[in-house]
Design a protein around this motif. Sequence first.
Motif, short mmCIF file in Angstrom:
data_model
loop_
_atom_site.label_atom_id
_atom_site.label_comp_id
_atom_site.label_asym_id
_atom_site.label_seq_id
_atom_site.Cartn_x
_atom_site.Cartn_y
_atom_site.Cartn_z
N GLY A 344 0.78 -1.24 0.00
CA GLY A 344 0.00 0.00 0.00
C GLY A 344 0.80 1.27 0.00
N ASN A 345 2.13 1.15 -0.09
CA ASN A 345 2.95 2.37 -0.05
C ASN A 345 4.12 2.31 -1.03
OD1 ASN A 345 4.49 0.44 1.21
ND2 ASN A 345 4.83 1.59 3.11
N PHE A 346 4.02 1.46 -2.06
CA PHE A 346 5.14 1.36 -3.00
C PHE A 346 5.26 2.63 -3.82
CE2 PHE A 346 6.87 0.18 -7.20
CZ PHE A 346 8.16 -0.17 -6.79
N ASN A 347 6.41 3.26 -3.75
CA ASN A 347 6.66 4.54 -4.39
C ASN A 347 7.05 4.34 -5.86
OD1 ASN A 347 9.26 6.93 -4.46
ND2 ASN A 347 7.08 7.42 -4.52
N TYR A 348 6.06 4.40 -6.75
CA TYR A 348 6.29 4.22 -8.19
C TYR A 348 6.88 5.48 -8.82
CZ TYR A 348 5.23 1.42 -12.40
OH TYR A 348 5.31 0.63 -13.53
N GLY A 349 6.46 6.65 -8.31
CA GLY A 349 6.92 7.92 -8.87
C GLY A 349 6.79 9.05 -7.86
N SER A 350 7.08 10.25 -8.32
CA SER A 350 6.93 11.41 -7.44
C SER A 350 5.45 11.68 -7.17
CB SER A 350 7.57 12.64 -8.09
OG SER A 350 6.78 13.12 -9.17
N LYS A 351 5.17 12.57 -6.24
CA LYS A 351 3.79 12.86 -5.87
C LYS A 351 2.99 13.50 -7.00
CE LYS A 351 4.51 13.28 -0.87
NZ LYS A 351 3.72 12.08 -0.57
N LEU A 352 3.67 14.00 -8.02
CA LEU A 352 3.00 14.58 -9.18
C LEU A 352 2.42 13.52 -10.10
CD1 LEU A 352 5.49 17.40 -10.28
CD2 LEU A 352 3.34 17.69 -9.04
N VAL A 353 2.88 12.29 -9.95
CA VAL A 353 2.55 11.23 -10.91
C VAL A 353 1.22 10.58 -10.54
CG1 VAL A 353 3.27 9.03 -11.88
CG2 VAL A 353 4.97 10.83 -11.45
N ASN A 354 0.21 10.85 -11.35
CA ASN A 354 -1.10 10.22 -11.23
C ASN A 354 -1.42 9.57 -12.57
OD1 ASN A 354 -2.34 11.11 -8.48
ND2 ASN A 354 -1.45 12.98 -9.34
N ILE A 355 -1.41 8.26 -12.60
CA ILE A 355 -1.62 7.53 -13.85
C ILE A 355 -2.90 6.70 -13.72
CG2 ILE A 355 -0.70 5.74 -15.37
CD1 ILE A 355 2.06 6.84 -14.87
N PHE A 356 -3.76 6.84 -14.70
CA PHE A 356 -5.06 6.17 -14.66
C PHE A 356 -5.28 5.33 -15.91
CE2 PHE A 356 -5.59 10.31 -16.62
CZ PHE A 356 -6.43 10.08 -17.70
N ALA A 357 -6.11 4.31 -15.76
CA ALA A 357 -6.56 3.50 -16.88
C ALA A 357 -7.98 3.92 -17.23
CB ALA A 357 -6.52 2.02 -16.50
N GLN A 494 11.31 3.07 -11.71
CA GLN A 494 11.05 3.76 -10.45
C GLN A 494 11.86 5.05 -10.35
OE1 GLN A 494 11.78 1.35 -6.98
NE2 GLN A 494 10.39 2.55 -5.70
N GLU A 495 13.13 5.00 -10.73
CA GLU A 495 13.98 6.20 -10.68
C GLU A 495 13.45 7.27 -11.64
OE1 GLU A 495 18.09 6.49 -12.70
OE2 GLU A 495 18.55 6.07 -10.60
N PHE A 496 13.04 6.84 -12.83
CA PHE A 496 12.56 7.77 -13.85
C PHE A 496 11.31 8.51 -13.38
CE2 PHE A 496 9.78 8.55 -17.55
CZ PHE A 496 10.58 9.39 -18.29
N TRP A 497 10.31 7.77 -12.94
CA TRP A 497 9.05 8.42 -12.56
C TRP A 497 9.19 9.23 -11.27
CZ3 TRP A 497 5.49 9.38 -15.90
CH2 TRP A 497 5.37 8.56 -17.02
N ASN A 498 10.17 8.91 -10.43
CA ASN A 498 10.43 9.73 -9.26
C ASN A 498 11.18 11.01 -9.61
OD1 ASN A 498 9.70 8.72 -6.36
ND2 ASN A 498 10.09 6.87 -7.57
N SER A 499 11.74 11.08 -10.80
CA SER A 499 12.43 12.30 -11.25
C SER A 499 11.48 13.29 -11.90
CB SER A 499 13.55 11.95 -12.22
OG SER A 499 13.03 11.56 -13.49
N CYS A 500 10.17 12.95 -11.98
CA CYS A 500 9.17 13.84 -12.57
C CYS A 500 8.95 15.04 -11.66
CB CYS A 500 7.86 13.08 -12.77
SG CYS A 500 6.51 14.10 -13.41
N THR A 501 9.24 16.25 -12.19
CA THR A 501 9.16 17.45 -11.35
C THR A 501 8.12 18.47 -11.81
OG1 THR A 501 10.92 18.49 -12.66
CG2 THR A 501 11.59 17.28 -10.69
N LYS A 502 7.61 18.34 -13.04
CA LYS A 502 6.63 19.32 -13.51
C LYS A 502 5.84 18.73 -14.67
CE LYS A 502 5.32 23.59 -12.54
NZ LYS A 502 4.96 24.04 -11.19
#
Length: 549
Positions: A344-357, A494-502
């Motif tokens: 329930g807490n796996f960090n896939y990306g930064s807090k900006l990352v919201n991906i939906f199907a 994981q590293e890539f999506w956590n580097s999302c800043t804007k």
Amino acid sequence: MKRRDFVQIAGLGLGGMMLPLGLLGNSNPVSIEALLESPLNVLQKKQIADAALNTAKSNGATYTDVRIGRYLNQFISTRENKVQNIVNGESYGVGIRVIANGTWGFASTNDVSPEGVKKATMQAVAIAKANSKFQTDPVKLAPNASHGEVSWKTPIQKNAFEIPVAEKVELLLAANAEAQKNGASFVNSNLFQVNEQKYFASSEGSYIDQDIHRIWPTFNVTAIDKAAGKFKTRQAMSAPMGMGYEYMNPKQEDKLSGVVPGMYLYKNSYDIIEDAGLAARQAKEMLSAKSVDPGKYDLVLEPNHLGLTIHESVGHPLELDRVLGYEANYAGTSFATLDKLKAGNFNYGSKLVNIFADKTQPGSLGAVGYDDEGVKCKQWDLIKDGVLVNYQAIRDQVHIIDQKESHGCCYSQSWNDVQFQRMPNVSLAPGKDPYSVQQMIKDVEKGIYIAGRGSYSIDQQRYNFQFGGTVYYEIKNGQITGMLNDVAYQSNTQEFWNSCTKICDASDYRMFGSFFDGKGQPSQVSAVSHGSSTTRFNGINVINTGRTI
């Protein structure tokens, strides 16, 4: 189709995504007049479906679904001032899937008559009963409400199949001429059109009639420097869409200014002639553009490019059958294992990352009202505020992740293939605050702007990857300083999506698409879109693909 023509088409930057068998001879060649005919009305389809449902029940099936499918396609190919190929294809038949003794069985037939489907249904039941001898756990289907008699249609304005072939050929040749006028040495262009006419019925009481349209214009231009012995290519910036021929009628409001003068990107319609001219100029510019210096850069990725990265690093690893290992023999597994979802807490990306199907996005390739199990389609979250929250799952899978409702993402490429879990549209939500591409460029000190798709590589767990693009521009101190060559970036998911800043706002939101996403054994293709706005990723490792060690 000649081998040379196939090689040219397959080399249009499809990124490993294959051409549909129907466009290469699996379907029967027919006249354009035949494509526009309708062999059965809805009442006749219901009568045939009921013949299958009744036969299955009387032979011991506890569940049955029937898909009557008519799959139409038209493919037009040109090169310079010549037409290379025009193909009209039709594939028509019935697929019957049953559960008997707790086990799946499937059979199909091109005899679309009550007698034909009865015979195929009995075969499907016999297969299920034979398979049940080896089935250790019975199939568990999530509940699905009966929808009664309903219909859904892609909301098109112009049926592409009704547009005269001569008009479509004239448009492609005009694009070729524009490319040559602007310096292209060679150019080929293509137009793919697909119409899926699907009727679904189930023993749960649903009778669903759907009419689905897709279109994809594309081209490839090549500029040659004979003196230097070099050449460069640039493919179209179009996106395949779930639309009619209105996509080919460009509207001014759909044209977005790019980051360099004269560069335009397209949203809900497409100007193939304008793009072909720009492609030729950019291909010529590539011939003298400098080669990138390897190192860490902030990347500004436009949607037509980012869509492929989303597809490979988010879409595929979050398919539940891949997570469970069902695809290991063919397409690999996934790093996003069940324990990561359960935590329930796996960090896939930064807090900006919201991906939906979402199987309902207007204009998307995956947009339908109901999937091939008769489940009403919907939107759901995969990654919320950077955290993994769900997968993509169908009726016989969701119990594995303790859910009670299918996500509605089951699909088959044709009536004679069994349906299974396929990727829905998977998209990155746009930024919430007003923020333009131009503002994003101004905020970058050392970076690269990448537009369009290119070659890519990703490992079998969808974790470590490398992506290229179509065109690259260097950014220095908030300014575009010129074109670059030989660019590719490397990272892990994981590293890539956590580097999302804007992320730019919704005014920049556009879709990339794959007409031919392959999966399964025997392999099937499906069409899927990925939406996003232009997005910035900080400190990404960039390599020079033109240098050897």
